[in-house]
Design a protein around this motif. Sequence first.
Motif, PDB file in Angstrom:
ATOM      1  N   GLU A  87       0.836  -1.204   0.000  1.00 15.39           N
ATOM      2  CA  GLU A  87       0.000   0.000   0.000  1.00 15.39           C
ATOM      3  C   GLU A  87       0.874   1.258   0.000  1.00 15.39           C
ATOM      4  O   GLU A  87       2.084   1.194   0.248  1.00 15.39           O
ATOM      5  CB  GLU A  87      -0.916   0.009   1.231  1.00 15.39           C
ATOM      6  N   ASN A  88       0.236   2.392  -0.231  1.00 22.24           N
ATOM      7  CA  ASN A  88       0.932   3.686  -0.189  1.00 22.24           C
ATOM      8  C   ASN A  88       1.241   4.042   1.264  1.00 22.24           C
ATOM      9  O   ASN A  88       0.347   4.145   2.102  1.00 22.24           O
ATOM     10  CB  ASN A  88       0.050   4.755  -0.826  1.00 22.24           C
ATOM     11  N   ILE A  89       2.517   4.218   1.600  1.00 21.56           N
ATOM     12  CA  ILE A  89       2.905   4.485   2.993  1.00 21.56           C
ATOM     13  C   ILE A  89       3.286   5.948   3.222  1.00 21.56           C
ATOM     14  O   ILE A  89       3.655   6.313   4.340  1.00 21.56           O
ATOM     15  CB  ILE A  89       4.083   3.582   3.420  1.00 21.56           C
ATOM     16  N   ARG A  90       3.197   6.771   2.192  1.00 24.56           N
ATOM     17  CA  ARG A  90       3.589   8.169   2.379  1.00 24.56           C
ATOM     18  C   ARG A  90       2.724   8.891   3.425  1.00 24.56           C
ATOM     19  O   ARG A  90       3.253   9.660   4.236  1.00 24.56           O
ATOM     20  CB  ARG A  90       3.575   8.908   1.040  1.00 24.56           C
ATOM     21  N   PRO A  91       1.381   8.692   3.450  1.00 26.10           N
ATOM     22  CA  PRO A  91       0.587   9.345   4.504  1.00 26.10           C
ATOM     23  C   PRO A  91       1.025   8.935   5.906  1.00 26.10           C
ATOM     24  O   PRO A  91       1.097   9.769   6.815  1.00 26.10           O
ATOM     25  CB  PRO A  91      -0.847   8.884   4.210  1.00 26.10           C
TER      26      PRO A  91
END
Length: 789
Positions: free
Chosen positions: A69-73
């Motif tokens: 998944e996108n982990i930037r947040p």
Amino acid sequence: MNKRIYETLELSRVKQMVAQYLQTAQGEEELESLVPSIDEVVINNWLNETADGLKVQRLRGGIPIPKIENIRPQMKRIEIGADLNGVELAQIARVLSTTGQVKKFIADLIDSEIEFLRLYNWAEQLATMPELTRRLQTAIDEDGYVTDEASPELKIIRNNIRRSEQTIREQLDAILRGNNARYLSDTIITMRNDRYVIPVKQEYRSVFGGVVHDQSSSGQTLFIEPKQIVDSNNRLRQHQINERQEVERILSELSAELVPYQKEIIHNAYVLGKFDLMNAKARFGKELKAVVPTISPENHVYFKQARHPLIDQTVVVANDIMIGKDFQAVVITGPNTGGKTITLKTLGLLQLMGQSGLPIPAGEESQMGIFHEIFADIGDEQSIEQSLSTFSSHMTNIVTILDQVDEHSLVLFDELGAGTDPQEGAALAIAILDALGAKLAYVMATTHYPELKVYGYNRSNTINASMEFDVDTLSPTYRLLIGVPGRSNAFEISKRLGLDTHIITAAKQIMDGESQDLNEMIADLENRRKMTETEYLEIRHYVDEAAKLQQELKDAYSYFFEEREKELEKAKKQANTIVEEAKEEAEVIISDLRKKQLAAGQAQVKEHELIDARSKLDNLHQKEDNHLKKNKILQKAKQAKKLKVGDEVLVASYGQRGILIKKMGDNNWQVQLGILKMTLPESELQTVAPTKEPVQRVVSTIRSDNNSHVATQLDLRGKRYEEALNEVDQYLDAAILAGYPQVTIVHGKGTGALRQGITDYLKSHRSVKSFEFAPPNQGGNGATIVKFK
């Protein structure tokens, strides 16, 4: 590059095909932001990454990238001091564990010495954090649950929870199985407000006491926590509160541990996204049997056996599409539904895919150019809102194109000049093509106008093309024919459909003569093309055979030199072995001479002992071919060629003179040595001047001289039968001349054939007195002792 072309040529649909193979959110973002580049370095890097992806896919099935998944947040929240929950930490843990797996996978590729263009460069940017990865994997499982191993305190608390739950269940089970069971609505244990309760009939609520937590919708059942388990439920509740507090503490602690590594973790996710996109492009390429094109420095486009990626690959017709090398403008003519528009779109879309770093559905050795802009005027763009006719809409688009086009542009026109009077439309189409040619732009245009067929024939850097049509089946073949303009098939089709021949003849007479000549010219060109194609296929067959033969010769040539090197190496090893053995034997002989010298004291070693030692050293010499002029064997061979019957010769091996009696074969002579006749090779004979010495003196010389040259033992092991008997014959004569009373012949045991042959030979020899097998300690029946008369 203008975004309108992406929609016209449907690049987004191609990207959707690639997207289905992606695993990571970062990979999806990379693909979403991917647009064609005009920078050759960037395009080359993208294509190299695609080539690496295809290579890994072929050799190892792809790079191991799981769902990420996108982990930037999450990393942004850590940066501002927030704590992450278990699921978010599990997602970051997956990034770290995947980083380690990918590093290990690529290390294996490095150990296998597999070369890549860009893969290793990206791999070097991955930062592994083994301790942090291990800590996260131990504390958080894949679903985000905090495990018992996250801390010793949490493990103790959860053990207490389990024991409390067990105690409560045992107490409630006793109630369910006891006499009070008749007061219950059902014999089950359930929960309300996170506390264990039992369902009690409303009229018996006072039997159990305790706390009522809920009731059924009918009001007939109350969910009561009996008074005897209230304390147990309270203790369980306290343990659960302790658990929640400890979990929050652990999550906060893990979140804090990530803070120093947030940049590395974000970059790892970025690199994994790159690898994910490489995987997706490779799987897309494998599905379409696509290749990575080369970039032409001269901007020459040549897509071999190109196929449109959005058409079913089992039915699409492949065509060779080329532009730029011999011509910069292609005019495609032919009937509708023949594939002209698809050809235009195939050229434009494959060029966009190549400049985006995607593999293209074409054959090996395909090459692409780099265009700063690709323009297209394709399809019916009539606008009701703008009150524009089809012609006006096309012309508005063409005006915009002409304002922006330059020598780095590719322009695609579908039905150029259509929608107006044919004569005016044809004239406008020619003028537009001339204007684009003056700006050195690359152009591919389709049209129905016959005037453009002549234009393509007469203009430099312009060539006609057409889509093939099968008159027999009345259907298009969708094959692109470069160099042949399309011709009208109306007469042939009408005839096939049964139209009266008188009508067809009348139509031909009405038809303009120039058009008729043009159609005849096109027909002639088609016939010539078919002849050329047939000849090409035949020549291609012979070329393939010649190439195959050349490859076989190369392989044979390579094999020959390889085998020669192996044999030379083997010969060197054997030579070294012989030299070492000779050295060892020489050392033994020298050592023996020293011992004799010491044993003799002041006296000298006897002359015959020295001669015998020298003879042994001479026997160590290995015979070899030497073509040098100073070679003694060659000198003797030259002398031997001059030999003739009656010559007096010196037998080198015995050191005595003899007379040549007759020649025996090519290289042997029968020689009279005193009272003996011997067959000797020419290499042993040297011509000498005649002597008047008595024969007795010669015999005496033979015996004294040859005593040091003839061994007392002959070893025949390993020799062939005929060769062995020949050596026995010569050896016995030499031994008799040397004056030996007896000798030993070593023939080995083996099958017994050689031993029997020697026995039969000794029985018939006139100088043999007796013979017998050697004693057991000297070889037994593997050797024979011969005594002379």
